[in-house]
Design an enzyme around this catalytic site. Structure first.
Site, PDB file in Angstrom:
ATOM      1  N   ALA A  10       4.672 -28.346 -36.820  1.00 60.65           N
ATOM      2  CA  ALA A  10       5.608 -27.269 -37.109  1.00 60.65           C
ATOM      3  C   ALA A  10       5.912 -26.420 -35.872  1.00 60.65           C
ATOM      4  O   ALA A  10       5.477 -26.708 -34.775  1.00 60.65           O
ATOM      5  CB  ALA A  10       5.087 -26.405 -38.235  1.00 60.65           C
ATOM      6  N   CYS A  11       6.639 -25.349 -36.114  1.00 56.73           N
ATOM      7  CA  CYS A  11       7.282 -24.453 -35.164  1.00 56.73           C
ATOM      8  C   CYS A  11       8.569 -25.111 -34.663  1.00 56.73           C
ATOM      9  O   CYS A  11       8.570 -26.253 -34.220  1.00 56.73           O
ATOM     10  CB  CYS A  11       6.408 -24.063 -33.976  1.00 56.73           C
ATOM     11  SG  CYS A  11       5.102 -22.898 -34.379  1.00 56.73           S
ATOM     12  N   GLY A  12       9.645 -24.389 -34.801  1.00 55.88           N
ATOM     13  CA  GLY A  12      10.952 -24.894 -34.377  1.00 55.88           C
ATOM     14  C   GLY A  12      11.419 -24.190 -33.121  1.00 55.88           C
ATOM     15  O   GLY A  12      11.331 -22.962 -33.016  1.00 55.88           O
ATOM     16  N   ARG A  39      10.305 -25.746 -40.474  1.00 58.52           N
ATOM     17  CA  ARG A  39       9.299 -25.696 -39.408  1.00 58.52           C
ATOM     18  C   ARG A  39       8.585 -24.344 -39.330  1.00 58.52           C
ATOM     19  O   ARG A  39       7.631 -24.209 -38.563  1.00 58.52           O
ATOM     20  CB  ARG A  39       9.947 -26.025 -38.054  1.00 58.52           C
ATOM     21  CG  ARG A  39      10.288 -27.494 -37.912  1.00 58.52           C
ATOM     22  CD  ARG A  39      10.764 -27.840 -36.513  1.00 58.52           C
ATOM     23  NE  ARG A  39      10.760 -29.282 -36.345  1.00 58.52           N
ATOM     24  CZ  ARG A  39       9.717 -29.992 -35.946  1.00 58.52           C
ATOM     25  NH1 ARG A  39       8.591 -29.384 -35.634  1.00 58.52           N
ATOM     26  NH2 ARG A  39       9.790 -31.300 -35.837  1.00 58.52           N
ATOM     27  N   SER A 174      11.014 -20.438 -34.450  1.00 59.75           N
ATOM     28  CA  SER A 174      10.548 -20.247 -35.821  1.00 59.75           C
ATOM     29  C   SER A 174       9.073 -20.585 -35.842  1.00 59.75           C
ATOM     30  O   SER A 174       8.677 -21.695 -35.474  1.00 59.75           O
ATOM     31  CB  SER A 174      11.320 -21.168 -36.770  1.00 59.75           C
ATOM     32  OG  SER A 174      10.896 -20.961 -38.105  1.00 59.75           O
TER      33      SER A 174
END
Length: 366
Positions: A10-12, A39, A174
């Site tokens: 994850a994390c965008g 994300r 994100s």
């Protein structure tokens, strides 16, 4: 969706630069971030924008997060003692935005007293972050600013009224916190001077990196591993003048067995880099986008455990966690490129590209 399930990819991340230098609003970066909503989990979103303060472009723009209104007098007393403050105001926000318990944000356009430069500003940022309880400088560059907090990126954009700003380069993030708390100061981007970093992944070498940077005057106070990245690129690229091609080999160096198969010249260079900068090797799975005035680059760990894609359309250059986010704002691309692990992908203003080509004549790496 607000939860604590651990999602390892994850994390965008998203970044866009208009290489002609034309400024544009936040719609593109916010739309791209919304396309990657899965994300994040609403515990962090943020943006950095470049070229947004043309009326104060020669002054350092300090964005300061104040956990309580009362701490402002301590910050302002410190600033008046160490800087000429030419403008100070609360950063406009939307009280109806979908964010929870936001702190107060002020911005100060300042110039150091006695013609001091970047090193002086870095030292004063560190003093505020370590010595004034409840106050944190979240960005400190010229003609740029960081806007971040707890919420989904579109919530943060709405809170900071981001549609009112125009810049030639934007990066967005994100967040899906894994091992560190989701709080306003821990959201991305992380910044020092005009360097801003957004990150996806986990830095298992954080302790070693942090101690190395502390010995050089950088202090991590924001409880998130990504903070070391911002200080590392400032140290290597601004203070030591290293190009991104070298910095990439410091942060994500080749394995020792790969170095062993190189020709003698390359073997000596890579060995020297690994030995000299061993405490700045970034271990773990990671992708970062780094921005500073005039250029933006993306890079992953050496075996690319986190995704990255770049694209181009006319004057626009994109870097993102996902190609879908790029195509959400620009359906027809001239070029799409997925770099190898440890290979930086760089977008620059055209005027910077010409200067960079001149400087690279006689480059170290063939």
């Amino acid at each position: 969706m607000r939860g604590f399930e651990k999602v390892h990819d994850a994390c965008g991340l998203f970044g866009v630069i208009d290489r002609s230098g034309s400024r544009f609003d936040s719609d593109m970066v916010v739309t791209a971030m919304k396309n990657m909503k899965v994300r994040g989990n609403g515990l962090g979103g943020g943006f950095a924008a470049y070229g947004i303060y043309p009326d104060f472009k020669d002054y350092y723009a300090l964005h300061v997060m104040l956990e309580t209104p009362e701490v402002r007098k301590d910050v302002e007393s410190f600033l008046e003692k160490n800087f000429d403050v030419v403008n100070a105001e609360e950063i406009p926000t939307n009280s109806e935005a979908n964010v929870f318990r936001p702190p107060v944000f002020w911005r100060y356009f300042v110039m150091p007293k006695n013609d001091e430069g970047d090193d002086y500003v870095v030292s004063k940022v560190m003093e505020i972050n370590t010595k004034i309880d409840g106050a944190y400088v979240i960005s400190s560059g010229k003609n740029m600013g960081v806007f971040k907090g707890v919420g989904f990126p579109e919530d943060i954009a709405e809170f900071f009224l981001l549609h009112e700003y125009r810049g030639y380069m934007w990066i967005g993030h994100s967040r899906f916190p894994t091992n560190t708390p989701g709080w306003w100061g821990g959201a991305h981007p992380f910044n020092i001077l005009d360097w801003s970093v957004v990150h996806n992944g986990e830095i298992s070498s954080y302790g070693t990196n942090k101690r190395y940077l502390e010995m050089r005057g950088y202090f991590c106070t924001l409880l998130t591993d990504t903070e070391v990245m911002a200080y590392a690129v400032d140290l290597l690229m601004r203070k030591q003048g290293l190009p991104i091609e070298i910095v990439a080999k410091i942060l994500a160096p080749p394995m020792w067995d790969q170095i062993g198969r190189m020709d003698e010249k390359s073997k000596k260079i890579y060995t020297a880099l690994r030995i000299t900068y061993a405490p700045l090797l970034i271990n773990g799975p990671w992708t970062i986008i780094v921005a500073r005035h005039g250029e933006m680059f993306g890079i992953t760990d050496r075996i690319r455990l986190r995704p990255i894609t770049s694209g181009e359309k006319g004057d626009l250059f994109f870097v993102s966690s996902e190609e879908a986010a790029i195509r959400a704002v620009c359906g027809e691309l001239d070029r799409v490129y997925t770099p190898m692990g440890g290979e930086p992908v760089v977008g620059r203003l055209y005027k910077f590209e010409k200067a960079e080509r001149r400087s690279q004549r006689g480059e170290v790496f063939a």
